[in-house]
Enzyme design. Structure first.
Site, mmCIF file in Angstrom:
data_model
loop_
_atom_site.group_PDB
_atom_site.id
_atom_site.type_symbol
_atom_site.label_atom_id
_atom_site.label_comp_id
_atom_site.label_asym_id
_atom_site.label_seq_id
_atom_site.Cartn_x
_atom_site.Cartn_y
_atom_site.Cartn_z
ATOM 1 N N TYR A 150 -33.552 3.445 18.109
ATOM 2 C CA TYR A 150 -33.289 4.877 18.259
ATOM 3 C C TYR A 150 -33.898 5.617 17.072
ATOM 4 O O TYR A 150 -33.718 5.205 15.924
ATOM 5 C CB TYR A 150 -31.769 5.108 18.288
ATOM 6 C CG TYR A 150 -31.345 6.550 18.414
ATOM 7 C CD1 TYR A 150 -31.678 7.298 19.539
ATOM 8 C CD2 TYR A 150 -30.578 7.165 17.416
ATOM 9 C CE1 TYR A 150 -31.271 8.618 19.658
ATOM 10 C CE2 TYR A 150 -30.165 8.477 17.527
ATOM 11 C CZ TYR A 150 -30.514 9.213 18.658
ATOM 12 O OH TYR A 150 -30.103 10.524 18.775
ATOM 13 N N ASP A 245 -38.153 3.433 10.096
ATOM 14 C CA ASP A 245 -37.053 4.380 10.234
ATOM 15 C C ASP A 245 -35.856 3.768 9.506
ATOM 16 O O ASP A 245 -35.168 2.898 10.051
ATOM 17 C CB ASP A 245 -36.758 4.622 11.717
ATOM 18 C CG ASP A 245 -35.571 5.555 11.917
ATOM 19 O OD1 ASP A 245 -34.870 5.858 10.924
ATOM 20 O OD2 ASP A 245 -35.327 5.965 13.072
ATOM 21 N N LYS A 273 -28.502 10.087 6.723
ATOM 22 C CA LYS A 273 -27.167 9.522 6.484
ATOM 23 C C LYS A 273 -26.794 9.442 4.994
ATOM 24 O O LYS A 273 -26.330 10.419 4.422
ATOM 25 C CB LYS A 273 -27.052 8.155 7.175
ATOM 26 C CG LYS A 273 -27.245 8.292 8.717
ATOM 27 C CD LYS A 273 -26.929 7.036 9.465
ATOM 28 C CE LYS A 273 -27.322 7.087 10.923
ATOM 29 N NZ LYS A 273 -26.332 7.602 11.830
HETATM 30 C C1 LIG Z 1 -32.284 4.617 12.970
HETATM 31 C C2 LIG Z 1 -31.918 6.039 13.264
HETATM 32 N N1 LIG Z 1 -32.866 6.979 13.282
HETATM 33 C C3 LIG Z 1 -32.589 8.269 13.526
HETATM 34 C C4 LIG Z 1 -31.308 8.683 13.781
HETATM 35 C C5 LIG Z 1 -31.003 10.122 14.044
HETATM 36 O O1 LIG Z 1 -30.294 10.668 12.987
HETATM 37 P P1 LIG Z 1 -29.374 11.973 13.187
HETATM 38 O O2 LIG Z 1 -28.215 11.558 14.025
HETATM 39 O O3 LIG Z 1 -29.012 12.365 11.784
HETATM 40 O O4 LIG Z 1 -30.215 13.003 13.850
HETATM 41 C C6 LIG Z 1 -30.268 7.731 13.780
HETATM 42 C C7 LIG Z 1 -28.895 8.135 14.068
HETATM 43 O O5 LIG Z 1 -27.990 7.357 14.201
HETATM 44 C C8 LIG Z 1 -30.586 6.376 13.518
HETATM 45 O O6 LIG Z 1 -29.657 5.432 13.525
#
Ligand SMILES: Cc1ncc(COP(=O)(O)O)c(C=O)c1O
Length: 433
Positions: A150, A245, A273
């Protein structure tokens, strides 16, 4: 000691029933709903350290940690004090602020791939922005992502996107035009051959590969030996970019993220985060020559009214300061390992097929013999059993992510008693499943 023995959720249920008329599904982010495990979500009243309290007064040991940011424990006294002080000077300047430099310096010093950084307001924003830069730098449009990873909810990433989407049983999302995802190619995680094939089929067209270098959105899945190194080599040979990511793994797997822990350096990295210490933040960064393409240094446009605001910067700075103290990651590793080893042992003693593990403060358990190398393997887990386990643990005062396809998180605030009490709860639940 958590004293919850039977769960009364009258107030939670009332508030959530009202919420469903006010907000779609009663929540502001789908993963908070209990769609895949059944029952109603718990409405929280307050959080502190490793514990949370709901509006009915029930107390839980928490392994969600507001989905990752709370690595120093919820409502950490030092972070709170720093925020109180920063608040006196204002919440947003919409102009340069010294605190941006301080957090940028910390991020650049910690994360091997990052020579320059841009702060945004969420992980989603970081990932959608990094894709624009990848495309601009390489003058190519296609991107490879992995099934079950994700990268936020921007349209071009909503293809085989793991946890939240999977939990709701949506293969993709309506409202995303075909043209938006036409340049998004997918491969199974840990499958280098599939990646090589995509590069062969699309010569000179792939801007780069983006992945969770340790996956949290298919449940907890680790890269096989050589997988990250292989991606580094394939992308380098082709003139494409490698993007980690690390929104979830940054400052969690190690202070410098997966790239520090496993020694593979991508071209670009996304963060979120933890670097916001519980306030809304994201970031993307990487090699200077790539980052200098971003406006106003270069032509790639990306902006944000609240980006780099002093409150978020303050919470991030203090959180990183706490994490950089000697012994922090040793403590996280030890406690988390004790937890997952105990859970696996108790499950096996009670005749359940399970597999799982941890790295640092991130862990996962699947109800299948495993091993789990990718999202398809993760789907072999007994989801009905996970739901019963989740419910049982909730009733015993342990709050786990309400989906099999999410990783678990620990924090510096989790105590030996928390772990022992969690294992005692698991013994009760797993012997009755
Ligand atoms: C690996 C990863 N990338 C991107 C995101 C998206 O982050 P946000 O929820 O702050 O938009 C998340 C959210 O859980 C994530 O786990």
């Amino acid at each position: 000691m958590v004293t919850t023995t039977s769960l009364k959720t009258t107030k939670s249920d009332e508030i959530f029933a009202a919420a469903q008329n006010l907000m779609p599904g009663g929540v502001n982010s789908p993963v908070r709903a209990f769609k895949s495990v059944g029952g109603q979500p718990i409405v929280f009243d307050h959080v502190k350290g490793s514990h949370i309290w709901d509006v009915d007064g029930n107390e839980y040991i928490d392994y969600v940690g507001t989905w990752g940011p709370a690595i120093c424990g919820h409502a950490n006294d030092e972070v709170n004090a720093a925020l109180m002080e920063a608040l006196q000077k204002g919440t947003s300047f919409g102009a340069p602020c010294y605190l941006e430099n301080v957090l940028a310096e910390k991020v650049i010093a910690a994360v091997p791939s990052i020579e320059m950084v841009r702060f945004v307001n969420s992980g989603t924003e970081a990932c959608m922005s990094v894709l624009r830069v990848m495309r601009a730098f390489t003058k190519r449009e296609k991107v490879i992502k992995f099934e079950g990873c994700y990268h936020g909810h921007a349209g071009m990433f909503l293809v085989k996107a793991g946890s939240g989407v999977a939990t709701l049983g949506l293969p993709d999302s309506p409202g995303v035009p075909k043209s938006t995802t036409a340049a998004t190619l997918t491969a199974p995680y840990n499958d280098l051959e599939a990646v090589k094939t995509l590069f062969e089929q699309n010569p000179g067209e792939i801007a780069g590969v983006i992945l969770e270098p340790i996956v949290g959105n298919s449940g907890f899945v680790t890269p096989d030996a050589g997988f990250l190194e292989g991606l580094r080599e394939i992308t380098q040979d082709d003139g494409a970019l490698l993007v980690f990511d690390e929104v979830m793994t940054g400052f969690r797997i190690a202070y410098g993220g997966v790239q520090e822990k496993l020694g593979v350096t991508p071209d670009l990295t996304t963060l979120g985060k933890i670097i916001g210490g519980g306030l809304p933040v994201g970031a993307y960064g990487g090699r200077r020559e790539i980052m200098e393409m971003i406006a106003p240094a270069g032509p790639v446009y990306q902006a944000g009214t609240l980006s780099g605001n002093p409150l978020a910067m303050t919470a991030g700075i203090k959180t990183l300061e706490i994490l950089s103290r000697p012994g922090a990651y040793e403590q996280l590793e030890e406690k988390t390992n004790k937890l997952i080893t105990g859970l696996l042992e108790i499950a096996r003693e009670n005749g359940h097929a399970v597999c799982g593990g941890n790295i640092s403060a991130m862990f996962g358990l699947f109800f299948t013999e495993g091993p789990v190398h990718n999202y398809d393997d993760a789907k072999q887990s007994d989801l009905a059993k996970f739901s019963r386990f989740h419910r049982g643990m909730l009733e015993q005062g342990v709050y786990l992510a309400p989906s099999q396809f999410e990783a678990g998180f620990t924090s510096l605030a989790h105590t030996d008693d928390d772990i022992a009490n969690t294992l005692a709860a698991a013994r009760t639940v797993l012997s009755a499943l």
